[in-house]
Design an enzyme around this catalytic site. Structure first.
Site, PDB file in Angstrom:
ATOM      1  N   GLU A  25       0.803  92.421  13.056  1.00  0.00           N
ATOM      2  CA  GLU A  25       0.670  91.362  12.033  1.00  0.00           C
ATOM      3  C   GLU A  25       0.288  91.952  10.679  1.00  0.00           C
ATOM      4  O   GLU A  25       0.786  91.536   9.633  1.00  0.00           O
ATOM      5  CB  GLU A  25      -0.389  90.359  12.486  1.00  0.00           C
ATOM      6  CG  GLU A  25      -0.690  89.246  11.502  1.00  0.00           C
ATOM      7  CD  GLU A  25       0.470  88.271  11.318  1.00  0.00           C
ATOM      8  OE1 GLU A  25       1.286  88.510  10.400  1.00  0.00           O
ATOM      9  OE2 GLU A  25       0.571  87.301  12.077  1.00  0.00           O
TER      10      GLU A  25
ATOM     11  N   THR B  67       3.795  85.325   3.361  1.00  0.00           N
ATOM     12  CA  THR B  67       2.365  85.216   3.649  1.00  0.00           C
ATOM     13  C   THR B  67       1.530  86.090   2.732  1.00  0.00           C
ATOM     14  O   THR B  67       0.482  85.658   2.238  1.00  0.00           O
ATOM     15  CB  THR B  67       2.103  85.592   5.125  1.00  0.00           C
ATOM     16  OG1 THR B  67       2.882  84.714   5.942  1.00  0.00           O
ATOM     17  CG2 THR B  67       0.650  85.441   5.495  1.00  0.00           C
TER      18      THR B  67
HETATM   19  N1  HSE Z   1      -3.883  82.190   8.371  1.00  0.00           N
HETATM   20  C1  HSE Z   1      -2.743  82.828   7.792  1.00  0.00           C
HETATM   21  C2  HSE Z   1      -2.606  82.380   6.354  1.00  0.00           C
HETATM   22  C3  HSE Z   1      -1.514  82.441   8.562  1.00  0.00           C
HETATM   23  O1  HSE Z   1      -2.714  81.178   6.121  1.00  0.00           O
HETATM   24  O2  HSE Z   1      -2.414  83.214   5.479  1.00  0.00           O
HETATM   25  C4  HSE Z   1      -0.259  83.003   7.983  1.00  0.00           C
HETATM   26  O3  HSE Z   1       0.864  82.474   8.661  1.00  0.00           O
END
Ligand code: HSE
Length: 332
Positions: free
Chosen positions: A153, A206
Site C-alpha cells: 500500500e 490517494t
Molecule cells: N484512508 C485512506 C485515505 C484511504 O483516505 O487517504 C485511501 O483509499
C-alpha cells in the site's frame, strides 16, 4: 491484536491442497475491493466488499526476486517495475520474510479502476502477498502478512495506512490504529448490510488527496469526529444500520476538504438520501461514494438515483449494489 473469532473459510484449506495450484504451477488469487474511512474514521476503519476486485496469478521461478510478466486491464498506466508496483512489493516482502531463494513471476489482472476510492492498490497488494504465500505452499497465515500488505500500500499511496489492505486481507469490518497499523481488530457484523456504490468517471489519486489535507485541525472538530466514530463502531457491532448511516455523514476533518475534488458529490449525496438511503459518504479519497440501504431492493433504487445524479452533473458513472465480503483475499 485481531479480535474477531471469525473463521477464515479459505484458511481452513491445508497447504498445498488441491485447487490452489494448477497444472502449470500457477496460483490465481482474488483481492477484493474495500470501503475506507466510512465518514469520521480517517485511516481507522474499513470494510471489505463483494463483487469487485483484482486477480493476481503467480508461479515460482528459479531466478530470485519478483518479475511482472504482464498487467492487464490498467490501460497501460501501472508500473511494471517490481520495485514500484504494489502487488510485486507485497509479494517480494513475503519472499524476503521467508528467506526463500526462488523467485516469483506475476500476472496482474486489474478489474477495478485506479484512483476510484475503493482500494484498488490494496486489492492488488493483498492478492500479490497471498499469491506469493500460496505459491510457496502456504507457510504463513493471513495475520503474518500484515506488514507485507502495508508495504504494498505504501508504494501506491505514500503511507502505511491499513484501512483498505486489512479489510481486503481478512474480510469484513476492520478497525486499525492510524499511528501503528500493526494494531488492528476485526469486528463481526450481526446481519447483512446492503450497499449502493457509485464510481463516477473522475480520478482522485490517494497520494494527492492525502497531501491536500491540513496538518492541523480545530480541536472541536477532532472531538466531534471522535464521538461520531465511537457511535459508528458501536452501531456496527449492534447492527444498527440507521445509526451507522447517520454517523458516516458526520466527518468534519477530511471529507469536506476532498469533496471539492468530486464535482458530483453534493448531487449524489442528495439523490441517495432522497431515494431512501440511511447515509451516504465518500469512500477513501473518493471519487466513489457509497450509501447504505435497509434492503438489497432499496439499494438497487438508491444506486440508480446516484448514477442519474452523476449524469445530471455531467459525469458518467458505474453503479454497483454490493455487500460485505466476510472472507477477504482468496484463491479462485
Ligand atoms: N484512508 C485512506 C485515505 C484511504 O483516505 O487517504 C485511501 O483509499
Amino acid at each position: 491484536m485481531q479480535g474477531s473469532e471469525d473463521v477464515l473459510s479459505e484458511s481452513a484449506v491445508p497447504p498445498g491442497a488441491a485447487g490452489s495450484v494448477d497444472v502449470t504451477g500457477t496460483v490465481r488469487v482474488f483481492g477484493p475491493a474495500s470501503l475506507s474511512n466510512l465518514g469520521p474514521g480517517f485511516d481507522a476503519i474499513g470494510l471489505c466488499i463483494t463483487g469487485i476486485g483484482d486477480v493476481v496469478e503467480a508461479r515460482l521461478d528459479a531466478a530470485p526476486g519478483v518479475r511482472i510478466e504482464a498487467i492487464e486491464g490498467d490501460g497501460g498506466v501501472l508500473p511494471t517495475d517490481p520495485a514500484c508496483n504494489t502487488a510485486a512489493v507485497a509479494a517480494q516482502t513475503v519472499l524476503d520474510a521467508l528467506r526463500v531463494e526462488q523467485g516469483l513471476v506475476l500476472r496482474i489482472c486489474k478489474q477495478m479502476p485506479n484512483g476510484s476510492g475503493i482500494g484498488s492498490s490494496a486489492a492488488s497488494a493483498v492478492a500479490g502477498a497471498w499469491a506469493a504465500n500460496v505459491a510457496l505452499g502456504r507457510p504463513l497465515d493471513k495475520e503474518d502478512l500484515v506488514q507485507a500488505v502495508l508495504s504494498g500500500e505504501q508504494i501506491a499511496s505514500g503511507a502505511r495506512h491499513g484501512d483498505n489492505v486489512l479489510p481486503a486481507l481478512f474480510g469484513g469490518l476492520v478497525l486499525v490504529s492510524a499511528s501503528d497499523p500493526s494494531r488492528y481488530r476485526r469486528v463481526r457484523l450481526p446481519k447483512a448490510l446492503p450497499i449502493a456504490l457509485v464510481l463516477p468517471e473522475v480520478r482522485v489519486f490517494t497520494k494527492a488527496a492525502r497531501d491536500m489535507l491540513p496538518a492541523q485541525v480545530p480541536l472541536r472538530d477532532a472531538v466531534h469526529n471522535a464521538g461520531e466514530l465511537a457511535f459508528l463502531v458501536d452501531a456496527f457491532h449492534c447492527g444498527d444500520w440507521e445509526t451507522v448511516g447517520r454517523c458516516i455523514m458526520q466527518d468534519r476533518l477530511v471529507e469536506p476538504v476532498r469533496a471539492t475534488l468530486v464535482p458530483c458529490y453534493d448531487a449524489v449525496r442528495a439523490a441517495a438520501m432522497d431515494a431512501g438511503a440511511l447515509g451516504c459518504a465518500l469512500t477513501g479519497s473518493g471519487p466513489a461514494l457509497f450509501a447504505l440501504a435497509e434492503t438489497a431492493a432499496a439499494a438497487e433504487q438508491i444506486v440508480e438515483a446516484m448514477v442519474d445524479a452523476c449524469g445530471r452533473t455531467g459525469f458518467a458513472a458505474r453503479g454497483i449494489v454490493t455487500s460485505v465480503d466476510p472472507d477477504g483475499v482468496r484463491v479462485v
